[in-house]
Motif scaffolding. Structure first.
Motif, PDB file in Angstrom:
ATOM      1  N   TYR A  66     -29.494   6.611 -94.342  1.00  0.00           N
ATOM      2  CA  TYR A  66     -29.241   8.010 -94.709  1.00  0.00           C
ATOM      3  C   TYR A  66     -30.243   8.770 -93.885  1.00  0.00           C
ATOM      4  O   TYR A  66     -30.086  10.020 -93.783  1.00  0.00           O
ATOM      5  N   GLU A  91     -26.550  16.792 -99.559  1.00  0.00           N
ATOM      6  CA  GLU A  91     -25.990  15.694-100.131  1.00  0.00           C
ATOM      7  C   GLU A  91     -26.698  14.481 -99.589  1.00  0.00           C
ATOM      8  O   GLU A  91     -26.969  13.291-100.339  1.00  0.00           O
ATOM      9  N   LYS A 148     -28.758  11.753-101.818  1.00  0.00           N
ATOM     10  CA  LYS A 148     -28.749  10.087-101.534  1.00  0.00           C
ATOM     11  C   LYS A 148     -29.981   9.275-101.200  1.00  0.00           C
ATOM     12  O   LYS A 148     -30.256   8.303-101.844  1.00  0.00           O
ATOM     13  N   LYS A 207     -31.854   9.381-104.588  1.00  0.00           N
ATOM     14  CA  LYS A 207     -31.407   8.408-105.632  1.00  0.00           C
ATOM     15  C   LYS A 207     -31.515   7.108-105.278  1.00  0.00           C
ATOM     16  O   LYS A 207     -31.963   6.171-105.961  1.00  0.00           O
ATOM     17  N   THR A 208     -31.505   6.687-103.897  1.00  0.00           N
ATOM     18  CA  THR A 208     -31.633   5.484-103.425  1.00  0.00           C
ATOM     19  C   THR A 208     -33.221   4.875-103.530  1.00  0.00           C
ATOM     20  O   THR A 208     -33.374   4.091-104.029  1.00  0.00           O
TER      21      THR A 208
END
Length: 123
Positions: A6, A18, A22, A25-26
């Motif tokens: 990412y 976005e 991510k 969240k990861t």
């Protein structure tokens, strides 16, 4: 591995929200799996007396305070109807029904707020 993937995607597209989501969240999932992070939410404190008093003044207001929108709308509609009938149709006894309606909604709002507060305190 996912974080580094990412991050390289972020370098290619620095304005991507976005990719930021991510990455967040990861990172959160990794921290939770390691036991380094635990999301604890604190329930909102409701005051039964305030809830009951609001519905005593006008049926449904205490339900709105408690977050019970459906009952709040029903209470406000019924209360408005019971207040309008004596003036439109000259039926003064509807005022007595309005008082009973408000009292019933006040009791319901009070007990609901009390239950919510007990759940929030872990009782």
């Amino acid at each position: 591995e996912a974080i580094s993937f990412y991050k390289s995607a972020k370098v290619s597209n620095p304005s991507s929200d976005e990719v930021d989501k991510k990455i967040g969240k990861t990172a959160l999932r990794i921290a939770e799996e390691r036991g380094e992070f635990e999301l604890k939410t604190v329930p909102i404190q409701k005051f039964p007396e305030v809830s009951g008093l609001l519905s005593l003044l006008f049926a449904g207001l205490g339900q709105f305070y408690n977050g019970d929108i459906g009952k709040g709308i029903a209470g406000v509609l019924l209360s408005t109807l019971f207040l309008a009938v004596p003036f439109i149709f000259k039926q003064p006894w509807f005022i007595l029904l309005w008082v009973f309606l408000n009292f019933g909604f006040a009791l319901e709002a009070y007990h609901t707020a009390k239950r919510m507060t007990k759940k929030g305190n872990g009782s």
